[in-house]
Design an enzyme around this catalytic site. Sequence first.
Site, PDB file in Angstrom:
ATOM      1  N   THR A 196       0.831  -1.210   0.000  1.00 25.53           N
ATOM      2  CA  THR A 196       0.000   0.000   0.000  1.00 25.53           C
ATOM      3  C   THR A 196       0.864   1.258   0.000  1.00 25.53           C
ATOM      4  O   THR A 196       1.994   1.221   0.474  1.00 25.53           O
ATOM      5  CB  THR A 196      -0.854  -0.051   1.282  1.00 25.53           C
ATOM      6  OG1 THR A 196      -1.799  -1.101   1.130  1.00 25.53           O
ATOM      7  CG2 THR A 196      -1.583   1.239   1.564  1.00 25.53           C
ATOM      8  N   ARG A 224     -14.200  -7.472  -0.100  1.00 24.55           N
ATOM      9  CA  ARG A 224     -13.465  -7.084   1.116  1.00 24.55           C
ATOM     10  C   ARG A 224     -12.881  -5.666   0.973  1.00 24.55           C
ATOM     11  O   ARG A 224     -12.312  -5.303  -0.044  1.00 24.55           O
ATOM     12  CB  ARG A 224     -12.337  -8.086   1.350  1.00 24.55           C
ATOM     13  CG  ARG A 224     -11.487  -7.812   2.585  1.00 24.55           C
ATOM     14  CD  ARG A 224     -10.230  -7.020   2.255  1.00 24.55           C
ATOM     15  NE  ARG A 224      -9.349  -6.915   3.416  1.00 24.55           N
ATOM     16  CZ  ARG A 224      -8.276  -6.128   3.440  1.00 24.55           C
ATOM     17  NH1 ARG A 224      -7.962  -5.382   2.410  1.00 24.55           N
ATOM     18  NH2 ARG A 224      -7.514  -6.086   4.508  1.00 24.55           N
ATOM     19  N   VAL A 225     -13.038  -4.868   2.020  1.00 26.52           N
ATOM     20  CA  VAL A 225     -12.450  -3.531   2.081  1.00 26.52           C
ATOM     21  C   VAL A 225     -11.563  -3.478   3.318  1.00 26.52           C
ATOM     22  O   VAL A 225     -11.978  -3.903   4.400  1.00 26.52           O
ATOM     23  CB  VAL A 225     -13.554  -2.444   2.156  1.00 26.52           C
ATOM     24  CG1 VAL A 225     -12.925  -1.067   2.343  1.00 26.52           C
ATOM     25  CG2 VAL A 225     -14.419  -2.471   0.898  1.00 26.52           C
ATOM     26  N   ASP A 227      -8.406  -1.208   5.655  1.00 25.21           N
ATOM     27  CA  ASP A 227      -8.371   0.009   6.466  1.00 25.21           C
ATOM     28  C   ASP A 227      -8.077   1.264   5.644  1.00 25.21           C
ATOM     29  O   ASP A 227      -8.409   2.374   6.066  1.00 25.21           O
ATOM     30  CB  ASP A 227      -7.298  -0.119   7.554  1.00 25.21           C
ATOM     31  CG  ASP A 227      -5.920  -0.354   6.955  1.00 25.21           C
ATOM     32  OD1 ASP A 227      -5.798  -1.196   6.039  1.00 25.21           O
ATOM     33  OD2 ASP A 227      -4.960   0.312   7.374  1.00 25.21           O
ATOM     34  N   THR A 246      -0.239   1.258   6.830  1.00 20.04           N
ATOM     35  CA  THR A 246      -0.139   0.112   5.932  1.00 20.04           C
ATOM     36  C   THR A 246       0.005  -1.143   6.772  1.00 20.04           C
ATOM     37  O   THR A 246       0.678  -1.128   7.805  1.00 20.04           O
ATOM     38  CB  THR A 246       1.056   0.228   4.977  1.00 20.04           C
ATOM     39  OG1 THR A 246       1.207  -1.026   4.291  1.00 20.04           O
ATOM     40  CG2 THR A 246       2.352   0.552   5.694  1.00 20.04           C
ATOM     41  N   GLY A 247      -0.620  -2.218   6.340  1.00 22.46           N
ATOM     42  CA  GLY A 247      -0.512  -3.446   7.114  1.00 22.46           C
ATOM     43  C   GLY A 247      -1.765  -4.275   6.952  1.00 22.46           C
ATOM     44  O   GLY A 247      -2.550  -4.062   6.027  1.00 22.46           O
ATOM     45  N   GLY A 249      -5.108  -4.940   7.236  1.00 16.92           N
ATOM     46  CA  GLY A 249      -6.163  -3.955   7.440  1.00 16.92           C
ATOM     47  C   GLY A 249      -7.189  -4.302   8.498  1.00 16.92           C
ATOM     48  O   GLY A 249      -7.699  -3.427   9.200  1.00 16.92           O
TER      49      GLY A 249
HETATM   50  N1  ASP Z   1      -3.749  -2.075   4.697  1.00 16.57           N
HETATM   51  C1  ASP Z   1      -4.027  -2.625   3.403  1.00 16.57           C
HETATM   52  C2  ASP Z   1      -5.299  -3.425   3.463  1.00 16.57           C
HETATM   53  O1  ASP Z   1      -5.520  -4.119   4.440  1.00 16.57           O
HETATM   54  C3  ASP Z   1      -2.949  -3.499   2.877  1.00 16.57           C
HETATM   55  C4  ASP Z   1      -1.581  -2.882   2.923  1.00 16.57           C
HETATM   56  O2  ASP Z   1      -1.289  -2.021   3.737  1.00 16.57           O
HETATM   57  O3  ASP Z   1      -0.749  -3.266   2.107  1.00 16.57           O
HETATM   58  O4  ASP Z   1      -6.053  -3.409   2.535  1.00 16.57           O
END
Ligand code: ASP
Length: 330
Positions: A196, A224-225, A227, A246-247, A249
Site C-alpha cells: 500500500t 473485502r475492504v 483500512d 499500511t498493514g 487492514g
Molecule cells: N492495509 C491494506 C489493506 O488491508 C494493505 C496494505 O497495507 O498493504 O487493505
Amino acid sequence: MSRLLVLFAAALAAASVAAAERPVALAIHGGAGTMSREALTPEAEAAIRADLDRALDAGHAVLARGGSALDAVEAAVTILEDSPHFNAGRGSVFTADGRNELDASIMDGATLDAGAVAGLRRVKNPLSLARAVMEKSPHVMLIGEGAEAFGESVGTTFVDPSYFRTEERWRQLEAAQEKARTQAHVPLPASAYFGTVGAVALDAEGRLAAATSTGGMTNKRWGRVGDAPVIGAGTYANAHCAVSATGWGEYFIRLAVAHDICARAEYLGVSVADAADEVVMRRVSALGGDGGVITLDAQGRVGLPFNTSGMYRGWVAADGSRGTAIFREE
Ligand code: ASP
C-alpha cells in the site's frame, strides 16, 4: 500617510518572513511487510528507491512553492499509484476472482474534511477520486459502481482494468491460491508482502494532510475492504497530527489505528511519534496484526514505526533532512 505605508510594508515583510520560516515536511510509505534483502534484487531495490525519491520530489516541490498539504500528498501518492512496484493503482494485488479492486482515502487536517473510495475497478488514480468525493460531493465515502459513476460526473480518468495488471502480482495470487489449496487453515497474510502507499504532509500555512491508496490484500474475497479507505483506521489528520497506515487492514480497522494515534497524542499529551510507537509496536502487535504507519505533527516531526521486517518509506523532515529506507536496520 507615508508613515502608515511604511508600517504596513514592515508588517507585510514580517509576515512573509514568518511564513517563509514555517517548516514544511513530508513523509511517504510504499507498504510494510516481510522483506528480506535476499528476496529483493538490486535492480528492483534501485527501481523502488527511485520511485520513492520521485514521490518525495513531487510532494516536496508542492510544499516548497507554498502549495497545500493536500496537493502535496496527492502529488506524492499519484506517483506511487502510477508505479508498478507498489500495491496501489497500477501493480495492485488481485482478488480471489482475478480482479483489481482499489481503495483510497484523503483527509484535510485543517478542516477535518475527508473523502474515501472503495472497490474501484476502472479508476486510474483512486486517491484523486477520493479527493473529488471530499471536495465535490456531500459525502465522505463512495464505493464500487456508484463511486465510478460519480467519477464520470467529475471527469475522472478511467482505464481498462488490464492497466492494473502486473505479472508479479498475478504470480502472487497463484501462489496464495496454491497455498490455500494445500493448507487446511491459512491465516491470511502474516508473511505476505503488502505494498500500500501513503503520504502525510505539513505545509507552510501549518496545515496537515494524510492520504492512503491500495489494492488491498492478495486473494481478498466478497468485496473485502481494508483500512486504507476507512477514515480513522488507515488515514487520519487533524490540526496536530497526520497518519497514513499500511498493514493487515482488519487489525488496523479494529484498533482505529490512525485516529487512536492522534487522540492519544492529544489526550495524553504525548508526542505523535510516541503515540504511534505505542499503537503500532504494542497494540497492533498484541492483537496479532502487523504493519506500520507514517506520522507527522504540527512541527513537522516525522514518525515511521513498523513491526514488520521492512517498510518502504521516505521523508523530508522540517529541518530539510531527507532519506529513503526499506529495511528495519537502515
Ligand atoms: N492495509 C491494506 C489493506 O488491508 C494493505 C496494505 O497495507 O498493504 O487493505
